[in-house]
Design a protein around this motif. Structure first.
Motif, mmCIF file in Angstrom:
data_model
loop_
_atom_site.group_PDB
_atom_site.id
_atom_site.type_symbol
_atom_site.label_atom_id
_atom_site.label_comp_id
_atom_site.label_asym_id
_atom_site.label_seq_id
_atom_site.Cartn_x
_atom_site.Cartn_y
_atom_site.Cartn_z
ATOM 1 N N PRO A 207 0.832 -1.215 0.000
ATOM 2 C CA PRO A 207 0.000 0.000 0.000
ATOM 3 C C PRO A 207 0.858 1.252 0.000
ATOM 4 O O PRO A 207 1.911 1.273 0.631
ATOM 5 C CB PRO A 207 -0.783 -0.098 1.314
ATOM 6 N N PRO A 208 0.413 2.270 -0.721
ATOM 7 C CA PRO A 208 1.175 3.518 -0.714
ATOM 8 C C PRO A 208 1.148 4.164 0.668
ATOM 9 O O PRO A 208 0.141 4.087 1.371
ATOM 10 C CB PRO A 208 0.459 4.401 -1.732
ATOM 11 N N LEU A 209 2.242 4.806 1.017
ATOM 12 C CA LEU A 209 2.323 5.474 2.312
ATOM 13 C C LEU A 209 2.028 6.957 2.184
ATOM 14 O O LEU A 209 1.546 7.596 3.110
ATOM 15 C CB LEU A 209 3.711 5.271 2.928
ATOM 16 N N ASN A 210 2.340 7.504 1.011
ATOM 17 C CA ASN A 210 2.194 8.955 0.830
ATOM 18 C C ASN A 210 1.482 9.296 -0.469
ATOM 19 O O ASN A 210 1.931 10.163 -1.203
ATOM 20 C CB ASN A 210 3.577 9.624 0.825
ATOM 21 N N CYS A 211 0.398 8.614 -0.746
ATOM 22 C CA CYS A 211 -0.285 8.917 -2.003
ATOM 23 C C CYS A 211 -1.125 10.195 -1.841
ATOM 24 O O CYS A 211 -1.404 10.629 -0.729
ATOM 25 C CB CYS A 211 -1.158 7.745 -2.426
ATOM 26 N N GLU A 212 -1.486 10.758 -2.952
ATOM 27 C CA GLU A 212 -2.235 12.017 -2.921
ATOM 28 C C GLU A 212 -3.693 11.802 -2.517
ATOM 29 O O GLU A 212 -4.305 12.636 -1.854
ATOM 30 C CB GLU A 212 -2.165 12.697 -4.298
ATOM 31 N N ILE A 213 -4.270 10.685 -2.954
ATOM 32 C CA ILE A 213 -5.711 10.462 -2.724
ATOM 33 C C ILE A 213 -5.935 9.003 -2.322
ATOM 34 O O ILE A 213 -5.366 8.093 -2.927
ATOM 35 C CB ILE A 213 -6.524 10.758 -4.014
ATOM 36 N N VAL A 214 -6.769 8.805 -1.306
ATOM 37 C CA VAL A 214 -7.186 7.443 -0.940
ATOM 38 C C VAL A 214 -8.697 7.369 -1.143
ATOM 39 O O VAL A 214 -9.446 8.198 -0.625
ATOM 40 C CB VAL A 214 -6.859 7.108 0.531
ATOM 41 N N LEU A 215 -9.130 6.410 -1.933
ATOM 42 C CA LEU A 215 -10.567 6.186 -2.123
ATOM 43 C C LEU A 215 -10.917 4.925 -1.354
ATOM 44 O O LEU A 215 -10.580 3.810 -1.754
ATOM 45 C CB LEU A 215 -10.875 5.998 -3.617
ATOM 46 N N SER A 216 -11.572 5.130 -0.215
ATOM 47 C CA SER A 216 -11.823 3.959 0.620
ATOM 48 C C SER A 216 -13.307 3.806 0.901
ATOM 49 O O SER A 216 -14.081 4.767 0.800
ATOM 50 C CB SER A 216 -11.042 4.061 1.923
ATOM 51 N N GLN A 217 -13.660 2.599 1.255
ATOM 52 C CA GLN A 217 -15.045 2.301 1.625
ATOM 53 C C GLN A 217 -15.343 2.997 2.942
ATOM 54 O O GLN A 217 -14.565 2.891 3.885
ATOM 55 C CB GLN A 217 -15.198 0.792 1.763
ATOM 56 N N LYS A 218 -16.457 3.708 2.979
ATOM 57 C CA LYS A 218 -16.810 4.392 4.218
ATOM 58 C C LYS A 218 -18.006 3.683 4.839
ATOM 59 O O LYS A 218 -18.999 3.458 4.168
ATOM 60 C CB LYS A 218 -17.129 5.864 3.951
ATOM 61 N N GLY A 219 -17.876 3.312 6.103
ATOM 62 C CA GLY A 219 -18.933 2.542 6.730
ATOM 63 C C GLY A 219 -19.044 1.179 6.063
ATOM 64 O O GLY A 219 -18.068 0.601 5.634
ATOM 65 N N GLY A 220 -20.270 0.730 5.908
ATOM 66 C CA GLY A 220 -20.449 -0.612 5.340
ATOM 67 C C GLY A 220 -20.601 -0.626 3.837
ATOM 68 O O GLY A 220 -20.681 -1.686 3.226
ATOM 69 N N SER A 221 -20.672 0.553 3.222
ATOM 70 C CA SER A 221 -20.942 0.519 1.784
ATOM 71 C C SER A 221 -19.872 1.251 0.986
ATOM 72 O O SER A 221 -19.229 2.177 1.471
ATOM 73 C CB SER A 221 -22.312 1.145 1.504
ATOM 74 N N CYS A 222 -19.743 0.793 -0.228
ATOM 75 C CA CYS A 222 -18.735 1.367 -1.115
ATOM 76 C C CYS A 222 -19.358 2.520 -1.895
ATOM 77 O O CYS A 222 -20.478 2.409 -2.394
ATOM 78 C CB CYS A 222 -18.274 0.263 -2.075
ATOM 79 N N ALA A 223 -18.641 3.605 -1.991
ATOM 80 C CA ALA A 223 -19.120 4.727 -2.810
ATOM 81 C C ALA A 223 -19.197 4.270 -4.266
ATOM 82 O O ALA A 223 -18.524 3.327 -4.667
ATOM 83 C CB ALA A 223 -18.158 5.899 -2.671
ATOM 84 N N SER A 224 -20.020 4.955 -5.021
ATOM 85 C CA SER A 224 -20.121 4.613 -6.443
ATOM 86 C C SER A 224 -18.884 5.135 -7.177
ATOM 87 O O SER A 224 -18.175 6.017 -6.683
ATOM 88 C CB SER A 224 -21.374 5.261 -7.041
ATOM 89 N N PRO A 225 -18.622 4.615 -8.367
ATOM 90 C CA PRO A 225 -17.491 5.136 -9.152
ATOM 91 C C PRO A 225 -17.586 6.648 -9.369
ATOM 92 O O PRO A 225 -16.582 7.348 -9.311
ATOM 93 C CB PRO A 225 -17.595 4.368 -10.472
ATOM 94 N N CYS A 226 -18.810 7.152 -9.595
ATOM 95 C CA CYS A 226 -18.953 8.601 -9.810
ATOM 96 C C CYS A 226 -18.586 9.383 -8.556
ATOM 97 O O CYS A 226 -17.925 10.425 -8.634
ATOM 98 C CB CYS A 226 -20.379 8.945 -10.237
ATOM 99 N N GLU A 227 -19.022 8.875 -7.413
ATOM 100 C CA GLU A 227 -18.690 9.581 -6.163
ATOM 101 C C GLU A 227 -17.176 9.596 -5.943
ATOM 102 O O GLU A 227 -16.603 10.595 -5.513
ATOM 103 C CB GLU A 227 -19.397 8.899 -4.982
ATOM 104 N N MET A 228 -16.539 8.479 -6.267
ATOM 105 C CA MET A 228 -15.079 8.437 -6.092
ATOM 106 C C MET A 228 -14.373 9.349 -7.104
ATOM 107 O O MET A 228 -13.403 10.029 -6.774
ATOM 108 C CB MET A 228 -14.590 6.990 -6.180
#
Ligand SMILES: Nc1ncnc2c1ncn2[C@@H]1O[C@H](COP(=O)(O)OS(=O)(=O)O)[C@@H](OP(=O)(O)O)[C@H]1O
Ligand SMILES: Nc1ncnc2c1ncn2[C@@H]1O[C@H](COP(=O)(O)OP(=O)(O)O)[C@@H](O)[C@H]1O
Length: 244
Positions: A207-228
């Motif tokens: 896993p990157p340690l210093n990446c610019e953006i992390v797109l992670s699952q929040k709570g129990g559901s995954c954001a949609s591709p558009c939201e990400m």
């Protein structure tokens, strides 16, 4: 360089250059982008060209901030290709040219001689990084959609570009979610030992340690591709990449 790889090839319905035709999916789920997705057949590969994240265009370089966005994550089915396509469409709507270099797609052409051994993955990423740099030189935002599991290979791409122009996006999708999606059945084959060296199963992801953006699952559901993709757009906006 936004690297987002995948087995699927997205064919844009239209592009700034008017190239590429797509097949509309029957009914996109909310948050999914409505553009054609086809399998990585030779013919479909040929049509994944020129546009705005899956493509590029001829606009004066000064009018477009060049950037190299690299979206990666620990394994397949993260949603890299889906986010790449959503982002591409959003960039297009802002008049920004982009081109998607999808690892799975590029592996059918430029990189068809490469396997998934560590040294071949390194070469895969090196070549894609060099191609992305050419796009950036031309003022096109290049989205590279790749697993790129090893930090060293990602860092080697980063230094190809001026400071701030390599934007690493880590898709931190849980392994169990990727396995559940498994549209190609590769996880099942890897779990059964029929594919060796599969990222996330018996091959490492650093896993990157210093990446610019992390797109992670929040709570129990995954954001949609558009939201990400919106999250990535917000970053680009904030950094001035979307200015006219
Ligand atoms: N052994 C092994 N490990 C990982 N992935 C495998 C493997 N064999 C085939 N595939 C399929 O290839 C896609 C990943 O290609 P990449 O070029 O992105 O990989 S890498 O960056 O060179 O590691 C990836 O597609 P995506 O699901 O689109 O990521 C996999 O479906
Ligand atoms: N945010 C998401 N939520 C639910 N399903 C998704 C999401 N992103 C992608 N998918 C689905 O997961 C599968 C893999 O997506 P894809 O974008 O091809 O991932 P990758 O390029 O990382 O392999 C596809 O069937 C896609 O429709």
């Amino acid at each position: 360089m936004i690297a987002i790889g995948g087995r699927s090839v997205v064919q844009r319905k239209s592009s700034p250059l008017g190239l590429g035709t797509g097949i509309e999916p029957p009914s996109p789920k909310p948050g999914f982008v409505s553009f054609g997705v086809s399998r990585n057949t030779p013919s479909s590969r040929l049509s994944i060209r020129v546009m705005a994240m899956d493509g590029s265009g001829a606009v004066s370089a000064s009018a477009v901030s060049d950037a190299d966005l690299n979206t990666n994550g620990h394994a397949g089915n993260l949603g890299k290709s889906s986010v790449a396509c959503a982002l591409s469409q959003m960039l297009q709507s802002k008049g920004k040219l982009s081109y998607i270099l999808d690892g799975d797609n590029v592996r059918h052409g430029l990189n068809r001689d490469l396997s998934f051994k560590a040294e071949d993955r390194a070469e895969n990423i090196r070549r894609i990084g060099e191609v992305a740099k050419l796009f950036a030189d031309a003022g096109v935002i290049c989205i590279a959609s790749l697993i790129s599991p090893y930090k060293r290979d990602r860092d080697a791409c980063r230094v190809l570009l001026p400071d701030g122009e390599f934007i690493e996006v880590f898709m931190d999708t849980p392994l169990e979610v990727c396995e559940e999606r498994d549209p190609k059945g590769l996880y099942k084959l890897a779990r059964a030992g029929k594919i060796k060296g599969f990222t996330g199963i018996d091959d490492p992801y650093e896993p990157p340690l210093n990446c610019e953006i992390v797109l992670s699952q929040k709570g129990g559901s995954c954001a949609s591709p558009c939201e990400m993709a919106e999250e990535v757009m917000s970053y680009l906006e904030e950094k001035g990449f979307l200015q006219a």
